[in-house]
Design a protein around this motif. Structure first.
Motif, mmCIF file in Angstrom:
data_model
loop_
_atom_site.group_PDB
_atom_site.id
_atom_site.type_symbol
_atom_site.label_atom_id
_atom_site.label_comp_id
_atom_site.label_asym_id
_atom_site.label_seq_id
_atom_site.Cartn_x
_atom_site.Cartn_y
_atom_site.Cartn_z
ATOM 1 N N ALA A 56 -6.593 5.530 -8.334
ATOM 2 C CA ALA A 56 -7.530 5.085 -7.304
ATOM 3 C C ALA A 56 -7.577 3.563 -7.235
ATOM 4 O O ALA A 56 -7.645 2.980 -6.138
ATOM 5 C CB ALA A 56 -8.911 5.653 -7.564
ATOM 6 N N LEU A 57 -7.518 2.901 -8.382
ATOM 7 C CA LEU A 57 -7.561 1.437 -8.394
ATOM 8 C C LEU A 57 -6.273 0.825 -7.830
ATOM 9 O O LEU A 57 -6.308 -0.270 -7.271
ATOM 10 C CB LEU A 57 -7.810 0.938 -9.814
ATOM 11 N N LYS A 58 -5.163 1.529 -7.956
ATOM 12 C CA LYS A 58 -3.882 1.023 -7.462
ATOM 13 C C LYS A 58 -3.645 1.352 -5.988
ATOM 14 O O LYS A 58 -2.774 0.777 -5.367
ATOM 15 C CB LYS A 58 -2.740 1.587 -8.297
ATOM 16 N N ALA A 59 -4.418 2.267 -5.442
ATOM 17 C CA ALA A 59 -4.202 2.713 -4.059
ATOM 18 C C ALA A 59 -4.593 1.603 -3.086
ATOM 19 O O ALA A 59 -5.548 0.869 -3.312
ATOM 20 C CB ALA A 59 -5.036 3.953 -3.783
ATOM 21 N N PRO A 60 -3.828 1.477 -1.985
ATOM 22 C CA PRO A 60 -4.189 0.480 -0.979
ATOM 23 C C PRO A 60 -5.494 0.882 -0.289
ATOM 24 O O PRO A 60 -5.812 2.063 -0.180
ATOM 25 C CB PRO A 60 -3.012 0.523 0.003
ATOM 26 N N GLU A 61 -6.244 -0.116 0.148
ATOM 27 C CA GLU A 61 -7.507 0.181 0.821
ATOM 28 C C GLU A 61 -7.224 0.767 2.192
ATOM 29 O O GLU A 61 -6.320 0.349 2.887
ATOM 30 C CB GLU A 61 -8.350 -1.087 0.954
ATOM 31 N N ALA A 62 -8.043 1.744 2.547
ATOM 32 C CA ALA A 62 -7.864 2.406 3.837
ATOM 33 C C ALA A 62 -8.582 1.675 4.932
ATOM 34 O O ALA A 62 -9.495 0.975 4.779
ATOM 35 C CB ALA A 62 -8.375 3.837 3.761
#
Length: 62
Positions: A56-62
């Motif tokens: 979740a911390l590595k995921a790009p912001e939506a």
């Protein structure tokens, strides 16, 4: 705030209806999907909470 102002605010509110005891169609679908996932017996995408948080911390912001 004065008491009469609070009374007027409460006068303009309506009671919320009691929720239905029956689950909604969306809830029933989610239960069926969860049951189907558990029946298969395969592990999920994440093995533990730490892996989930890391992703979740590595995921790009939506």
């Amino acid at each position: 705030m004065k008491q009469h102002e609070r009374d007027e605010e409460l006068t303009n509110t309506s009671p919320r209806p009691f929720p239905s005891r029956e689950p909604s169609p969306v809830t029933l679908q989610a239960i069926r999907e969860g049951d189907a996932f558990l029946v298969v017996g395969e592990s999920g995408r994440f093995d533990n909470g730490a892996d989930l948080i890391d992703a979740a911390l590595k995921a790009p912001e939506a």
